[in-house]
Every structure is written in C-alpha cells, then in structure tokens.
Design a protein around this motif. Structure first.
Motif, PDB file in Angstrom:
ATOM      1  N   SER A 220       0.848  -1.188   0.000  1.00 30.17           N
ATOM      2  CA  SER A 220       0.000   0.000   0.000  1.00 30.17           C
ATOM      3  C   SER A 220       0.885   1.240   0.000  1.00 30.17           C
ATOM      4  CB  SER A 220      -0.915  -0.008   1.233  1.00 30.17           C
ATOM      5  OG  SER A 220      -1.602  -1.235   1.355  1.00 30.17           O
ATOM      6  N   ILE A 221       0.257   2.419   0.021  1.00 36.58           N
ATOM      7  CA  ILE A 221       1.005   3.678  -0.034  1.00 36.58           C
ATOM      8  C   ILE A 221       0.576   4.603   1.083  1.00 36.58           C
ATOM      9  CG2 ILE A 221       1.229   5.837  -1.340  1.00 36.58           C
ATOM     10  CD1 ILE A 221       1.612   4.306  -3.825  1.00 36.58           C
ATOM     11  N   GLN A 222       1.537   5.244   1.713  1.00 37.44           N
ATOM     12  CA  GLN A 222       1.313   6.382   2.596  1.00 37.44           C
ATOM     13  C   GLN A 222       2.192   7.532   2.125  1.00 37.44           C
ATOM     14  OE1 GLN A 222       1.968   5.488   6.746  1.00 37.44           O
ATOM     15  NE2 GLN A 222      -0.085   4.657   7.029  1.00 37.44           N
ATOM     16  N   TYR A 223       2.013   8.691   2.775  1.00 39.53           N
ATOM     17  CA  TYR A 223       2.788   9.875   2.417  1.00 39.53           C
ATOM     18  C   TYR A 223       3.495  10.402   3.658  1.00 39.53           C
ATOM     19  CZ  TYR A 223       0.265   9.549  -1.934  1.00 39.53           C
ATOM     20  OH  TYR A 223      -0.234   9.089  -3.126  1.00 39.53           O
ATOM     21  N   HIS A 224       4.825  10.436   3.611  1.00 41.17           N
ATOM     22  CA  HIS A 224       5.635  10.861   4.742  1.00 41.17           C
ATOM     23  C   HIS A 224       6.485  12.081   4.359  1.00 41.17           C
ATOM     24  CE1 HIS A 224       5.620   6.458   6.436  1.00 41.17           C
ATOM     25  NE2 HIS A 224       4.425   7.008   6.419  1.00 41.17           N
ATOM     26  N   TRP A 225       6.753  12.914   5.349  1.00 41.31           N
ATOM     27  CA  TRP A 225       7.644  14.064   5.171  1.00 41.31           C
ATOM     28  C   TRP A 225       9.008  13.735   5.760  1.00 41.31           C
ATOM     29  CZ3 TRP A 225      10.229  17.063   8.799  1.00 41.31           C
ATOM     30  CH2 TRP A 225      10.816  18.244   8.315  1.00 41.31           C
ATOM     31  N   ALA A 396      -2.950   7.667   7.542  1.00 40.86           N
ATOM     32  CA  ALA A 396      -3.512   7.182   6.281  1.00 40.86           C
ATOM     33  C   ALA A 396      -4.332   8.265   5.589  1.00 40.86           C
ATOM     34  CB  ALA A 396      -4.391   5.954   6.555  1.00 40.86           C
ATOM     35  N   GLY A 397      -4.545   8.066   4.282  1.00 40.18           N
ATOM     36  CA  GLY A 397      -5.451   8.910   3.521  1.00 40.18           C
ATOM     37  C   GLY A 397      -4.860  10.256   3.125  1.00 40.18           C
ATOM     38  N   GLY A 398      -5.665  11.004   2.349  1.00 36.43           N
ATOM     39  CA  GLY A 398      -5.315  12.371   1.987  1.00 36.43           C
ATOM     40  C   GLY A 398      -4.071  12.514   1.138  1.00 36.43           C
ATOM     41  N   GLY A 399      -3.857  11.567   0.225  1.00 37.98           N
ATOM     42  CA  GLY A 399      -2.626  11.592  -0.539  1.00 37.98           C
ATOM     43  C   GLY A 399      -2.423  12.830  -1.372  1.00 37.98           C
ATOM     44  N   ASP A 400      -3.494  13.350  -1.970  1.00 40.41           N
ATOM     45  CA  ASP A 400      -3.341  14.491  -2.875  1.00 40.41           C
ATOM     46  C   ASP A 400      -2.880  15.735  -2.143  1.00 40.41           C
ATOM     47  OD1 ASP A 400      -5.718  14.546  -1.495  1.00 40.41           O
ATOM     48  OD2 ASP A 400      -6.944  15.225  -3.181  1.00 40.41           O
ATOM     49  N   TYR A 401      -3.532  16.071  -1.026  1.00 33.22           N
ATOM     50  CA  TYR A 401      -3.106  17.300  -0.355  1.00 33.22           C
ATOM     51  C   TYR A 401      -1.870  17.103   0.509  1.00 33.22           C
ATOM     52  CZ  TYR A 401      -6.277  15.585   3.404  1.00 33.22           C
ATOM     53  OH  TYR A 401      -6.921  14.839   4.363  1.00 33.22           O
ATOM     54  N   LYS A 402      -1.517  15.888   0.837  1.00 34.04           N
ATOM     55  CA  LYS A 402      -0.236  15.653   1.505  1.00 34.04           C
ATOM     56  C   LYS A 402       0.910  15.786   0.504  1.00 34.04           C
ATOM     57  CE  LYS A 402      -2.088  12.638   5.144  1.00 34.04           C
ATOM     58  NZ  LYS A 402      -2.272  11.251   5.615  1.00 34.04           N
ATOM     59  N   TRP A 403       0.744  15.166  -0.646  1.00 31.59           N
ATOM     60  CA  TRP A 403       1.782  15.232  -1.673  1.00 31.59           C
ATOM     61  C   TRP A 403       2.041  16.677  -2.092  1.00 31.59           C
ATOM     62  CZ3 TRP A 403       1.553  16.610  -6.965  1.00 31.59           C
ATOM     63  CH2 TRP A 403       2.724  16.326  -7.694  1.00 31.59           C
ATOM     64  N   SER A 404       0.989  17.469  -2.233  1.00 35.78           N
ATOM     65  CA  SER A 404       1.150  18.862  -2.660  1.00 35.78           C
ATOM     66  C   SER A 404       1.838  19.718  -1.604  1.00 35.78           C
ATOM     67  CB  SER A 404      -0.217  19.472  -3.011  1.00 35.78           C
ATOM     68  OG  SER A 404      -1.022  19.632  -1.859  1.00 35.78           O
ATOM     69  N   ARG A 405       1.971  19.193  -0.392  1.00 34.01           N
ATOM     70  CA  ARG A 405       2.650  19.924   0.690  1.00 34.01           C
ATOM     71  C   ARG A 405       4.018  19.337   1.015  1.00 34.01           C
ATOM     72  NH1 ARG A 405      -2.534  20.930   0.861  1.00 34.01           N
ATOM     73  NH2 ARG A 405      -3.239  22.957   1.659  1.00 34.01           N
ATOM     74  N   GLY A 406       4.504  18.486   0.135  1.00 31.19           N
ATOM     75  CA  GLY A 406       5.871  18.002   0.283  1.00 31.19           C
ATOM     76  C   GLY A 406       6.008  16.640   0.943  1.00 31.19           C
ATOM     77  N   LEU A 441       2.529   4.493  -9.330  1.00 30.42           N
ATOM     78  CA  LEU A 441       2.153   5.770  -8.729  1.00 30.42           C
ATOM     79  C   LEU A 441       3.286   6.330  -7.881  1.00 30.42           C
ATOM     80  CD1 LEU A 441       0.052   7.947  -8.041  1.00 30.42           C
ATOM     81  CD2 LEU A 441      -0.734   6.474  -6.175  1.00 30.42           C
ATOM     82  N   ARG A 442       3.894   5.468  -7.064  1.00 31.34           N
ATOM     83  CA  ARG A 442       5.005   5.930  -6.227  1.00 31.34           C
ATOM     84  C   ARG A 442       6.126   6.519  -7.071  1.00 31.34           C
ATOM     85  NH1 ARG A 442       9.408   1.942  -3.995  1.00 31.34           N
ATOM     86  NH2 ARG A 442       9.502   1.787  -6.274  1.00 31.34           N
ATOM     87  N   ASP A 443       6.516   5.808  -8.129  1.00 31.85           N
ATOM     88  CA  ASP A 443       7.619   6.285  -8.955  1.00 31.85           C
ATOM     89  C   ASP A 443       7.262   7.604  -9.639  1.00 31.85           C
ATOM     90  OD1 ASP A 443       9.028   4.074  -8.208  1.00 31.85           O
ATOM     91  OD2 ASP A 443       8.742   2.977 -10.083  1.00 31.85           O
ATOM     92  N   PHE A 444       6.041   7.702 -10.122  1.00 30.91           N
ATOM     93  CA  PHE A 444       5.625   8.932 -10.805  1.00 30.91           C
ATOM     94  C   PHE A 444       5.635  10.125  -9.852  1.00 30.91           C
ATOM     95  CE2 PHE A 444       2.264  11.982 -11.798  1.00 30.91           C
ATOM     96  CZ  PHE A 444       2.639  12.381 -13.068  1.00 30.91           C
ATOM     97  N   LEU A 445       5.076   9.943  -8.656  1.00 29.66           N
ATOM     98  CA  LEU A 445       5.000  11.059  -7.708  1.00 29.66           C
ATOM     99  C   LEU A 445       6.378  11.439  -7.179  1.00 29.66           C
ATOM    100  CD1 LEU A 445       1.754  10.200  -5.691  1.00 29.66           C
ATOM    101  CD2 LEU A 445       2.047  11.853  -7.543  1.00 29.66           C
ATOM    102  N   ARG A 446       7.247  10.450  -7.003  1.00 30.38           N
ATOM    103  CA  ARG A 446       8.599  10.781  -6.557  1.00 30.38           C
ATOM    104  C   ARG A 446       9.352  11.549  -7.629  1.00 30.38           C
ATOM    105  NH1 ARG A 446      11.270   5.692  -3.193  1.00 30.38           N
ATOM    106  NH2 ARG A 446      10.078   6.000  -1.266  1.00 30.38           N
ATOM    107  N   GLU A 447       9.203  11.119  -8.874  1.00 35.25           N
ATOM    108  CA  GLU A 447       9.881  11.806  -9.966  1.00 35.25           C
ATOM    109  C   GLU A 447       9.359  13.219 -10.150  1.00 35.25           C
ATOM    110  OE1 GLU A 447       9.295   9.254 -13.286  1.00 35.25           O
ATOM    111  OE2 GLU A 447      10.643   7.678 -12.540  1.00 35.25           O
TER     112      GLU A 447
END
Length: 468
Positions: A220-225, A396-406, A441-447
């Motif tokens: 699965s995927i999470q978003y970490h800073w 968990a959750g909120g991938g779009d607005y987490k990703w947009s904040r780094g 998805l992970r590779d695309f967002l990281r790139e």
C-alpha cells in the motif's frame, strides 16, 4: 470464548524442532510490561509499547464488545519468554487501515464466511512497526537466518490457529518490510522498459511468485515528510523558510498567505504541548478529547474509536512522555496570552519517538479556513525542523493534499493468509494489479515531487537568502 490452540509446539519439520511453544493471552494486562517492552526494537513504533495497548484495552476501545478480542501470543523457549505478537480476533474490518472490505464483500457474494478473522497489528493505528517482537538478548544471539526462521515459524502458527478455529484469514498489517519478506517472500524487482515501469511484467511475476506461498504480500502507499533538503545533499532543513524555498514561487506565496490569514487575520496561535508538560495544564486531556469527538461527529463516515477513559489512562501512564498536542487558540481569548486549556479551539493528537513525529487525530470546535492545514501540516513541519526530527508520518489517507505539501509516497507492507482457495486466488490477482499500480504511482509522484523537481531549483537570489 477464546481461541483454541490444538498444538502449542512447532512440529519436527521446523528449523527449531520442539524448541518453541506459543501461549495465547486474553489481555495485555496479563503480560508484564517489562517483558513486553524488552522485546521492542528501534523499528518498533511507540504504538507497540505495552502502555499504549493496555490503555486501548482498559479504556474500552479494543475489546470484545467493540469487535476486537485480544488474543496475544507469548513465544516461549524452554522456561524463557523470547517474544510476543499483538493478536486480535476481529468481527469486522473497521479501524485497520489496510482495507479489505471489498475482499469481505466478494466473500459474502460467493457464500464464503469472512468473519471472524485474525489480525496482527495495533488497533486504529496505521503506523509501520515490528509486529513479531523478539527479546533483545535473543535477537543479539541469533543470526539473520535464525530470525527469519522464527518469523516463518510464527506465521505457520498463526495459519494453523486460523485453521483450527475456523477463521477465514490472518492479516499482518503495517509490518516492517523485513518481516513481510520473511513471511510472504521478497518484493519483486520492477521490470523497466524504455525507462518506464513495465507493470505487466510486475503482475505476471508477482502472481507466479505468490502461487508458492501461503501468505500473500500486499503493498500500500502512505505519504511521509522527511527532514532532508534535496538541494543541500539531504541535510536537515535549518528553518521553515528553507523548506518553503524548495517549492515553486507561486506555491511559496500561496503558503505564506495561507499561514498569514490563519495566524494574523484570524488571530490564531499554535502551541506545541509536549510530554509531561501536558499534565501541567488542567483540563487539557479532556479538551483534546472533546475536540476529537466533535470532529468525528461532524462526518457521516466518522468513527469514534477512542474513549475519554483511554485519553485519561494515557495521561497517567508512561506513554505520556511520547505525546505531543498541537493546540490552536485565539490570541484574544486571554488578556495576558497565558495558555489555558479552555481556549483551545482546534488541535492534533500526536506522538514523538526516536526522531519521528506521528500525526494521529485532528479536531476543531470552530471552523477557520485553512486551520486544518496549518495545525496538521505547516506548524507540525515547523516543529519537526526546529527540534531536529527526521520524519513526519501523518497517517492514512489524503494523498493528494499531503503530496502537494511536500509529503512523498512510501510503500507500506502487509501479509495475508486467506483460507479459502478460490478467494485466495482472486485476492492474489487483485493484489498483483494493485501492487503494479502502487509502484507506478510511487515512482511517478517521486519523480515529480513538489520539493525536488528540477524546475523548482531556486534562483541565485533565493539561494543566497536561504544561506543567510
């Protein structure tokens, strides 16, 4: 009625014939806190601590009545306790965050019973950590191959426990990558073609590999800073402004305006109340609970998993040292600006351990535009930078607005034994496609990360201002 284990000892075909036995314990309180915490390792999150699990049970959160029947595993070798596994019998899938409700629906549609099931994990807590706890001394005495064999032995016991008790499945959620690799096999390397992931190859290879294993590996995927500036050789950020400098100019201006409106125009002040300082503010525990419940009640999909007793028990336990409340209050509420619990209008319940900031629960009593983002993300990131924390995990959750904040994507690992062969085959296929999609998805967002895209490189003037 508790689980029945028809055979406590491992069979002679295991790497440790007749050395280990397993005991089931119906309450974490029946396990010594010293014995349990001695098995924690650096990879163990604070939520694996005995005090957190005990407060969940004694606070009426993780109980039989709530669909969580504790059945923890004690691992014994001779007369020596050498490990534990946090195990629950589940009558539903709520509060797990490795979502399998569609699996349950598919089972129901085909007259396959899905509940009860066995879950290894921490209730209501989507945080990675060691799930098979092994005594520190025993770990130090064992080779990597021996530790791998012990994890396989535990997974075999869990599988047999499910079979003996007519359970549909075993789920080991938010485990470390090493544990899942030992139990369900390694993650296959992604084939690349023309510089891009060949997801078709991933699906085919993954399906072929997992035909051989009893446990299925899920990703699965999470978003970490991360507190690592990609333009400074991943050195820690020296200030929040330095962090903002990694965004494009338009985004930096937007964030500054957003924060200015909350802090100046709305007159909001954010205080970080940490550890035993929490106990110095009368009524703060109850206030944070009130804020938590108020927000849960606002949404039709909200689920109140935690109780006031749980909050109060935590404050009385050793776990209070891990707590961090980000508290939002209006400056005008107190003439002398003194912090008062009754003035807190919004906040987050967080934990800090080993340099990691774990964001858990957000709530508010007043609706203030962008206050959620200020409290949950910007102020929390600023706190991490100021205190030299290495990572922030907001849950968990909120991938779009987490990703947009780094916050960049990271992989989350789990292992699943499905008893019914037909259902197992269908879930194996689903997991294969899901893994391909998540890796892509992970590779695309990281790139295309918002903080280290080549197009984001600040101009010389911006670089100079950061270095001052």
């Amino acid at each position: 009625m508790g689980l029945q284990s028809k055979s406590d000892e491992n069979d002679s075909s295991s790497p440790f014939p007749n050395l280990f036995k397993f005991e089931l314990v119906s309450s974490i309180s029946d396990i010594s806190e010293e014995d349990w915490d001695r098995c924690l390792c650096p990879q163990s999150s604070p939520f694996m601590e005995h005090s957190w699990l005990r407060c969940l049970e004694e606070g009426g959160c993780a109980t039989v009545a709530k669909g969580w029947m504790p059945s923890h595993v004690r691992i014994i070798m001779g007369d020596r306790i050498c490990g534990f596994v946090p195990l629950y019998v589940k009558s539903h899938s709520m509060g797990e965050f490795i979502f399998d409700s569609k699996w349950a629906d598919a089972a129901h549609a085909n007259d396959i019973r899905y509940y009860p099931k066995l879950l290894v994990g921490v209730p209501f807590t989507p945080v990675t950590g060691t799930r098979i706890l092994i005594d520190q001394t025993f770990r130090e005495e064992s080779t990597p191959s021996q530790l791998r064999a012990i994890r396989k032995l535990v997974s075999s016991f869990l599988e047999k426990l499910a079979l003996d008790n007519n359970m549909s499945s075993v789920h080991i959620n938010f485990a470390t990558e090493e544990e899942v690799s030992d139990i369900a096999g390694p993650m296959l390397n992604v084939q690349r073609r023309n510089g891009k992931n060949n997801t078709g190859d991933v699906r085919t290879n993954n399906s072929h590999q997992q035909e051989e294993g009893r446990f299925l590996r899920r990703t699965s995927i999470q978003y970490h800073w991360r507190n690592a500036n990609p333009r400074r050789n991943n050195r820690e950020y020296q200030s929040f402004n330095e962090y903002l400098s990694c965004f494009r100019s338009k985004r930096r201006i937007s964030v500054k305006r957003e924060r200015l409106k909350v802090r100046e125009e709305e007159g909001i002040k954010i205080d970080a109340i940490v550890g035993r300082e929490i106990l110095q503010h009368e009524g703060l525990i109850d206030r944070i609970y009130e804020i938590y419940v108020a927000t849960v009640d606002k949404w039709h999909w909200g689920r109140q998993y935690l109780t006031l007793d749980f909050f109060r028990l935590l404050a009385k336990s050793s776990f209070v040292d891990n707590l961090c409340f980000m508290c939002a209050r209006r400056r005008s509420a107190s003439s002398n600006q003194e912090f008062r619990s009754k003035d807190v209008v919004a906040g987050t319940f967080n934990c800090i351990k080993n340099g990691v900031f774990y964001g858990r629960y957000w709530g508010c009593l007043e609706e203030v535009k962008n206050l959620h983002f200020e409290t949950c993300y910007w102020s929390a990131i600023e706190y991490c930078i100021e205190n030299g924390l290495v990572r922030m995990e907001p849950g968990a959750g909120g991938g779009d607005y987490k990703w947009s904040r780094g916050f960049d994507p990271v992989l989350i690992h789990s292992a699943h034994f499905i008893r019914h062969p037909g259902l197992r085959h269908a879930i194996r296929q689903f997991i294969s496609y899901e893994t391909s999609a998540n890796l892509e998805l992970r590779d695309f967002l990281r790139e295309n990360s918002v903080i280290h895209n080549d197009e984001n490189t600040p101009n010389k003037q911006e670089e100079s201002s950061v270095c001052k």
